[in-house]
Design an enzyme around this catalytic site. Structure first.
Site, PDB file in Angstrom:
ATOM      1  N   ARG A 174      33.963 -14.320 -38.607  1.00  0.00           N
ATOM      2  CA  ARG A 174      33.179 -15.235 -38.907  1.00  0.00           C
ATOM      3  C   ARG A 174      32.680 -16.299 -38.967  1.00  0.00           C
ATOM      4  O   ARG A 174      31.942 -16.538 -39.180  1.00  0.00           O
ATOM      5  CB  ARG A 174      31.736 -14.278 -38.200  1.00  0.00           C
ATOM      6  N   SER A 246      25.887 -11.044 -30.386  1.00  0.00           N
ATOM      7  CA  SER A 246      25.633  -9.913 -31.749  1.00  0.00           C
ATOM      8  C   SER A 246      24.973 -11.089 -32.436  1.00  0.00           C
ATOM      9  O   SER A 246      24.858 -12.134 -32.597  1.00  0.00           O
ATOM     10  CB  SER A 246      26.739  -9.551 -32.291  1.00  0.00           C
ATOM     11  N   GLU A 342      24.096 -14.739 -37.889  1.00  0.00           N
ATOM     12  CA  GLU A 342      24.501 -14.703 -36.800  1.00  0.00           C
ATOM     13  C   GLU A 342      25.348 -16.120 -36.435  1.00  0.00           C
ATOM     14  O   GLU A 342      25.879 -16.913 -36.344  1.00  0.00           O
ATOM     15  CB  GLU A 342      26.108 -14.304 -35.892  1.00  0.00           C
TER      16      GLU A 342
HETATM   17  N1  EPU Z   1      26.328   1.323 -32.193  1.00  0.00           N
HETATM   18  C1  EPU Z   1      25.098   1.961 -32.439  1.00  0.00           C
HETATM   19  N2  EPU Z   1      24.239   1.132 -31.931  1.00  0.00           N
HETATM   20  C2  EPU Z   1      24.206   0.478 -30.803  1.00  0.00           C
HETATM   21  C3  EPU Z   1      25.867  -0.057 -30.674  1.00  0.00           C
HETATM   22  C4  EPU Z   1      26.873   0.078 -31.189  1.00  0.00           C
HETATM   23  O1  EPU Z   1      25.266   2.596 -33.173  1.00  0.00           O
HETATM   24  O2  EPU Z   1      23.625   0.107 -30.124  1.00  0.00           O
HETATM   25  C5  EPU Z   1      27.554   1.637 -32.889  1.00  0.00           C
HETATM   26  C6  EPU Z   1      28.723   2.650 -32.447  1.00  0.00           C
HETATM   27  O3  EPU Z   1      29.168   3.578 -33.888  1.00  0.00           O
HETATM   28  C7  EPU Z   1      29.679   1.575 -31.963  1.00  0.00           C
HETATM   29  C8  EPU Z   1      29.845   0.147 -33.496  1.00  0.00           C
HETATM   30  O4  EPU Z   1      28.098   0.486 -33.760  1.00  0.00           O
HETATM   31  O5  EPU Z   1      30.833   2.331 -32.195  1.00  0.00           O
HETATM   32  C9  EPU Z   1      30.218  -1.174 -33.195  1.00  0.00           C
HETATM   33  O6  EPU Z   1      29.691  -1.281 -31.962  1.00  0.00           O
HETATM   34  P1  EPU Z   1      31.044  -2.438 -30.908  1.00  0.00           P
HETATM   35  O7  EPU Z   1      31.587  -1.437 -31.094  1.00  0.00           O
HETATM   36  O8  EPU Z   1      30.183  -2.764 -29.802  1.00  0.00           O
HETATM   37  O9  EPU Z   1      30.897  -3.330 -31.566  1.00  0.00           O
HETATM   38  P2  EPU Z   1      29.600  -4.388 -32.538  1.00  0.00           P
HETATM   39  O10 EPU Z   1      30.087  -4.421 -34.326  1.00  0.00           O
HETATM   40  O11 EPU Z   1      28.470  -4.085 -32.275  1.00  0.00           O
HETATM   41  C10 EPU Z   1      31.187  -6.189 -32.552  1.00  0.00           C
HETATM   42  C11 EPU Z   1      31.268  -7.522 -32.756  1.00  0.00           C
HETATM   43  C12 EPU Z   1      31.036  -8.690 -31.290  1.00  0.00           C
HETATM   44  C13 EPU Z   1      32.574  -8.273 -30.808  1.00  0.00           C
HETATM   45  C14 EPU Z   1      32.701  -6.340 -30.204  1.00  0.00           C
HETATM   46  C15 EPU Z   1      33.974  -5.717 -29.892  1.00  0.00           C
HETATM   47  C16 EPU Z   1      30.107  -8.935 -34.055  1.00  0.00           C
HETATM   48  C17 EPU Z   1      29.282  -9.497 -34.890  1.00  0.00           C
HETATM   49  N3  EPU Z   1      30.067  -8.759 -33.216  1.00  0.00           N
HETATM   50  O12 EPU Z   1      30.322  -6.059 -31.440  1.00  0.00           O
HETATM   51  O13 EPU Z   1      30.394 -10.148 -30.715  1.00  0.00           O
HETATM   52  O14 EPU Z   1      32.620  -8.202 -29.109  1.00  0.00           O
HETATM   53  O15 EPU Z   1      33.051  -6.106 -32.268  1.00  0.00           O
HETATM   54  O16 EPU Z   1      34.938  -6.066 -30.473  1.00  0.00           O
HETATM   55  O17 EPU Z   1      30.983  -8.963 -35.204  1.00  0.00           O
HETATM   56  C18 EPU Z   1      29.638 -11.611 -31.150  1.00  0.00           C
HETATM   57  O18 EPU Z   1      29.405 -11.707 -32.063  1.00  0.00           O
HETATM   58  O19 EPU Z   1      28.639 -11.908 -29.625  1.00  0.00           O
HETATM   59  C19 EPU Z   1      30.476  -9.666 -30.114  1.00  0.00           C
HETATM   60  C20 EPU Z   1      29.258  -9.634 -29.228  1.00  0.00           C
END
Ligand code: EPU
Length: 346
Positions: A174, A246, A342
């Site tokens: 990012r 995010s 972000e």
């Molecule tokens: N989780 C929770 N609670 C929640 C949601 C998620 O505990 O409400 C935990 C779960 O264990 C899950 C982990 O958090 O496995 C990660 O969640 P997720 O896979 O949904 O991905 P993220 O880390 O929340 C990141 C990017 C997203 C991108 C996804 C998929 C960042 C800041 N965000 O989200 O990017 O789409 O991975 O690769 O890096 C964006 O930047 O706007 C964005 C949506």
């Protein structure tokens, strides 16, 4: 005969433009002087005029990663430079030149229609092509910087157009050279380099799950569809409920801090990072603090994804930033981690 090139049409000025439909949070913001830039060659004259008159300016692409105040004084540049074409091809790669104002998801779909796979993991990310290198958008194990050959931009410091090769873009999680030098470069075109040898990239947990029972490797179209399905389920549609994806970055910690945390919180959600570091799931940290689905006035935390803040309608940037402060404080108290916002705060 006179072969002199026609002077470019000046950028179109729209005074007091409402931006509610031009930012995915749906914040009711008014731009004092909005300029619609439809061609790169409109920029030198406009930037000179703004500089001569000492008018402050900022850029707005698709408005999908910004937090806008109620009013934006000075100039707001709306980048609408369009066009996409294959410019070169060799045995290994295809090069595509794409206008900064092109819609990102439509461009990704188009590459697949042209049988140029590679960007399918980045389907359905809202925003414009020109904004993608700034924060090096990423999803499902892929970052856009890997596929960028060079960036064409107007450098407002040098008052000249520049071509910045990938190696100079300093792409990181990012992050990029452009993010490190805010309000200097106006991206007008992005040149992508798509390798001809394609391989499915489905190692990311959510995606791997979709194909766990498949006998053969998925096609790029199947990955594209799977990414769209996952995103539609997890992330709110900005047309229905205002959001910027995010809201916080996933914090990266060193090994020692990770070990300390995982001892105290054995369920800590995290991913391995380079150099022995660890990326923590900010969504998990926020979720553990009890914020998921919480509503405070007109804003809140999305019920299906704790990393996404939403505007239920009529919320302001102040409401969002107050909620963000509240979340940051609780996460800091519980985990000793400072979450970074972000989206860009104007
Ligand atoms: N989780 C929770 N609670 C929640 C949601 C998620 O505990 O409400 C935990 C779960 O264990 C899950 C982990 O958090 O496995 C990660 O969640 P997720 O896979 O949904 O991905 P993220 O880390 O929340 C990141 C990017 C997203 C991108 C996804 C998929 C960042 C800041 N965000 O989200 O990017 O789409 O991975 O690769 O890096 C964006 O930047 O706007 C964005 C949506």
């Amino acid at each position: 005969m006179n072969f002199a090139k026609n002077a470019p049409q000046p950028a179109k000025l729209i005074p007091n433009m409402g931006l509610k439909h031009r930012n995915s949070f749906g914040l009711d913001s008014t731009a004092e002087l909005a300029y619609e830039i439809s061609a790169a060659d409109q920029l030198p004259a406009l930037m000179k005029e703004l500089s001569d008159k000492k008018v402050a300016w900022r850029l707005l692409g698709g408005g999908s990663n910004v937090i806008l105040p109620d009013s934006l004084p000075g100039a707001t540049l709306l980048i609408n430079v369009l066009g996409q074409e294959v410019i070169k091809s060799d045995d290994q790669s295809t090069w595509l030149a794409v206008g900064a104002g092109v819609d990102w998801h439509e461009f990704v779909s188009w590459t697949l229609d042209q049988n140029l796979p590679g960007l399918e993991n980045l389907a359905l990310i809202p925003g414009t092509v020109g904004a993608t290198p700034i924060q090096n958008i990423g999803a499902y194990g892929v970052e856009v910087g890997e596929y960028i050959d060079s960036i064409e931009a107007f450098d407002t410091k040098a008052n000249a157009f520049v071509t910045i090769p990938q190696a100079a873009c300093q792409f990181a999680y990012r992050d990029s050279y452009f993010k490190q030098n805010p309000n200097r470069f106006i991206v007008t075109k992005v040149v992508f380099k798509i390798p001809k040898a394609w391989q499915a990239r489905v190692q990311y947990a959510d995606l791997a799950k979709q194909f766990a029972d498949a006998n053969s490797a998925p096609s790029h179209k199947q990955i594209f569809d799977a990414v769209c399905t996952i995103r539609l389920k997890k992330l709110p549609d900005p047309k229905v409920i205002g959001n910027a994806g995010s809201f916080f970055q996933n914090p990266i910690v060193d090994h020692q801090q990770y070990e300390e945390l995982v001892t105290r919180f054995p369920n800590l959600a995290s991913y391995p990072e380079a150099a022995g570091k660890r990326k923590l799931a900010a969504a998990w940290l926020i979720d553990q603090c009890g914020f998921k689905g919480k509503r405070i006035g007109q804003v809140g935390v999305y019920e299906n994804q704790a990393l996404v803040l939403v505007n239920h309608g009529g919320g302001t940037s102040t409401d969002l930033l107050n909620l963000a402060k509240n979340i940051q404080e609780e996460v800091r108290n519980k985990f000793g981690i400072q979450l970074q916002i972000e989206p860009t705060i104007f």
